[in-house]
Design a protein around this motif. Structure first.
Motif, PDB file in Angstrom:
ATOM      1  N   ILE A 106       0.682  -1.040   0.076  1.00 42.34           N
ATOM      2  CA  ILE A 106      -0.167   0.234  -0.141  1.00 42.34           C
ATOM      3  C   ILE A 106       0.837   1.162   0.101  1.00 42.34           C
ATOM      4  O   ILE A 106       1.735   1.289   1.028  1.00 42.34           O
ATOM      5  N   VAL A 107       0.790   1.999  -1.090  1.00 51.21           N
ATOM      6  CA  VAL A 107       1.618   3.273  -1.172  1.00 51.21           C
ATOM      7  C   VAL A 107       0.582   4.609  -1.035  1.00 51.21           C
ATOM      8  O   VAL A 107      -0.142   4.616  -1.780  1.00 51.21           O
ATOM      9  N   GLU A 108       0.787   5.411   0.030  1.00 51.34           N
ATOM     10  CA  GLU A 108       0.103   6.685  -0.039  1.00 51.34           C
ATOM     11  C   GLU A 108       1.255   7.749   0.323  1.00 51.34           C
ATOM     12  O   GLU A 108       0.921   8.688   0.780  1.00 51.34           O
ATOM     13  N   ALA A 109       2.373   7.318  -0.318  1.00 53.13           N
ATOM     14  CA  ALA A 109       3.187   8.710  -0.173  1.00 53.13           C
ATOM     15  C   ALA A 109       3.102   9.981  -1.120  1.00 53.13           C
ATOM     16  O   ALA A 109       2.231   9.941  -1.976  1.00 53.13           O
ATOM     17  N   ALA A 110       4.046  11.026  -0.883  1.00 53.66           N
ATOM     18  CA  ALA A 110       3.792  12.020  -1.539  1.00 53.66           C
ATOM     19  C   ALA A 110       4.609  11.902  -2.701  1.00 53.66           C
ATOM     20  O   ALA A 110       4.538  12.221  -3.756  1.00 53.66           O
ATOM     21  N   SER A 111       5.886  11.218  -2.573  1.00 57.50           N
ATOM     22  CA  SER A 111       6.885  10.910  -3.580  1.00 57.50           C
ATOM     23  C   SER A 111       7.495   9.684  -3.437  1.00 57.50           C
ATOM     24  O   SER A 111       7.990   9.357  -2.216  1.00 57.50           O
ATOM     25  N   VAL A 112       7.716   8.832  -4.576  1.00 56.21           N
ATOM     26  CA  VAL A 112       8.486   7.687  -4.424  1.00 56.21           C
ATOM     27  C   VAL A 112       9.622   7.916  -5.486  1.00 56.21           C
ATOM     28  O   VAL A 112       9.210   8.224  -6.775  1.00 56.21           O
ATOM     29  N   GLY A 113      10.790   8.191  -5.479  1.00 60.59           N
ATOM     30  CA  GLY A 113      11.911   8.525  -6.259  1.00 60.59           C
ATOM     31  C   GLY A 113      12.114   7.334  -7.311  1.00 60.59           C
ATOM     32  O   GLY A 113      11.475   6.272  -7.320  1.00 60.59           O
ATOM     33  N   SER A 114      13.158   7.664  -8.186  1.00 56.40           N
ATOM     34  CA  SER A 114      13.398   6.655  -9.066  1.00 56.40           C
ATOM     35  C   SER A 114      14.293   5.654  -8.892  1.00 56.40           C
ATOM     36  O   SER A 114      14.913   5.725  -7.741  1.00 56.40           O
ATOM     37  N   TRP A 115      14.146   4.312  -9.120  1.00 55.51           N
ATOM     38  CA  TRP A 115      15.159   3.122  -8.831  1.00 55.51           C
ATOM     39  C   TRP A 115      14.819   2.856  -7.539  1.00 55.51           C
ATOM     40  O   TRP A 115      15.924   2.506  -6.592  1.00 55.51           O
ATOM     41  N   VAL A 116      13.688   2.497  -7.368  1.00 56.86           N
ATOM     42  CA  VAL A 116      13.252   2.163  -6.025  1.00 56.86           C
ATOM     43  C   VAL A 116      12.399   0.766  -6.206  1.00 56.86           C
ATOM     44  O   VAL A 116      11.782   0.616  -7.095  1.00 56.86           O
ATOM     45  N   LYS A 117      12.748  -0.006  -5.222  1.00 57.09           N
ATOM     46  CA  LYS A 117      12.234  -1.464  -5.179  1.00 57.09           C
ATOM     47  C   LYS A 117      11.258  -1.616  -3.575  1.00 57.09           C
ATOM     48  O   LYS A 117      11.762  -1.399  -2.715  1.00 57.09           O
ATOM     49  N   ILE A 118      10.106  -1.650  -3.879  1.00 56.14           N
ATOM     50  CA  ILE A 118       9.118  -1.694  -2.630  1.00 56.14           C
ATOM     51  C   ILE A 118       8.846  -3.102  -2.681  1.00 56.14           C
ATOM     52  O   ILE A 118       8.344  -3.511  -3.579  1.00 56.14           O
ATOM     53  N   GLY A 119       9.048  -4.171  -1.496  1.00 61.57           N
ATOM     54  CA  GLY A 119       8.761  -5.461  -1.446  1.00 61.57           C
ATOM     55  C   GLY A 119       7.330  -5.715  -1.239  1.00 61.57           C
ATOM     56  O   GLY A 119       6.503  -4.919  -1.283  1.00 61.57           O
ATOM     57  N   ARG A 120       7.301  -6.972  -1.188  1.00 64.38           N
ATOM     58  CA  ARG A 120       5.783  -7.389  -0.846  1.00 64.38           C
ATOM     59  C   ARG A 120       5.143  -7.039   0.669  1.00 64.38           C
ATOM     60  O   ARG A 120       6.004  -6.985   1.517  1.00 64.38           O
ATOM     61  N   GLY A 121       3.968  -6.641   0.548  1.00 62.92           N
ATOM     62  CA  GLY A 121       3.216  -6.403   1.881  1.00 62.92           C
ATOM     63  C   GLY A 121       3.913  -5.132   2.611  1.00 62.92           C
ATOM     64  O   GLY A 121       3.701  -5.281   3.825  1.00 62.92           O
ATOM     65  N   CYS A 122       4.481  -4.395   1.825  1.00 63.03           N
ATOM     66  CA  CYS A 122       4.955  -2.820   2.649  1.00 63.03           C
ATOM     67  C   CYS A 122       3.819  -1.985   2.664  1.00 63.03           C
ATOM     68  O   CYS A 122       2.803  -2.185   1.896  1.00 63.03           O
ATOM     69  N   VAL A 123       3.986  -1.255   3.600  1.00 63.34           N
ATOM     70  CA  VAL A 123       2.954   0.131   3.787  1.00 63.34           C
ATOM     71  C   VAL A 123       3.810   1.228   3.703  1.00 63.34           C
ATOM     72  O   VAL A 123       4.863   1.354   4.699  1.00 63.34           O
ATOM     73  N   VAL A 124       3.425   2.454   2.741  1.00 59.89           N
ATOM     74  CA  VAL A 124       4.205   3.427   2.882  1.00 59.89           C
ATOM     75  C   VAL A 124       3.049   4.656   3.053  1.00 59.89           C
ATOM     76  O   VAL A 124       2.290   4.771   2.468  1.00 59.89           O
ATOM     77  N   GLY A 125       3.527   5.203   4.407  1.00 58.69           N
ATOM     78  CA  GLY A 125       2.391   6.120   4.870  1.00 58.69           C
ATOM     79  C   GLY A 125       2.223   7.353   4.070  1.00 58.69           C
ATOM     80  O   GLY A 125       3.077   7.726   3.438  1.00 58.69           O
TER      81      GLY A 125
END
Length: 184
Positions: A106-125
């Motif tokens: 679940i991603v609710e961030a303002a910004s996710v930069g380039s070259w990023v890997k978000i794994g399984r079942g992560c929560v980004v507030g």
């Protein structure tokens, strides 16, 4: 690490002029407020909430996703929100190029930069900032408002530094993932 070929049924995906491959089983709300940069894969049951946007006369996309991204099955991307001076508003969610978002994240961030890997079942507030070259391991949680420095690894136990060469590795993996996502 060599990525395997992943086959899909061509009739189960919509392919855009810019090479985006969007599963017909994904939930795309407010598509007029979503911008996909090209060669992005939206897997089945992924939810992108473009309908959650700031109201007003100016048209601004609520979800912007870069090139060569992979949005995993059952992941959810929605813009962050807050109440300021008694007014409830949504703000844009910006995702850079070469980003891999794992299944069920679940991603609710303002910004996710380039070259990023978000794994399984992560929560980004809400209103978190994930800078470029970061890796979030499976199950990692980034609390609302946190800024993850560039070239960091976020685990269930904290944040660690990573060499800058990870950018090249993640870019090659993103391009390889797209090239090996082929119809049956």
């Amino acid at each position: 690490m060599e990525l395997p070929y992943v086959t899909y049924k061509k009739s189960d995906f919509i392919e855009t002029d810019t090479g985006n491959k969007i599963s017909r089983q994904s939930l795309i709300s407010g598509s007029q407020n979503i911008v996909l940069g090209g060669k992005t894969i939206v897997h089945p049951h992924c939810t992108i909430r473009g309908d959650l946007r700031r109201s007003g006369p100016t048209h601004q996309a609520s979800v912007l996703i870069g090139r060569f991204c992979s949005l995993g099955s059952y992941s959810v991307l929605r813009p962050p929100y807050k109440t300021y001076k008694g007014v409830f508003s949504y703000y844009p969610l910006k995702v850079g190029d070469f980003v891999d978002i794992g299944e069920g994240s679940i991603v609710e961030a303002a910004s996710v930069g380039s070259w990023v890997k978000i794994g399984r079942g992560c929560v980004v507030g809400r209103f978190a900032f994930i800078k470029e070259g970061c890796v979030l391991e499976d199950g990692a949680v980034v609390p609302p408002g946190m800024v993850v420095p560039p070239f960091s690894v976020v685990t269930k136990h904290g944040v660690m530094a990573m060499p800058e060469s990870v950018q090249d590795v993640l870019e090659l993996a993103a391009k390889d993932r797209y090239a090996k996502f082929v119809p049956l």
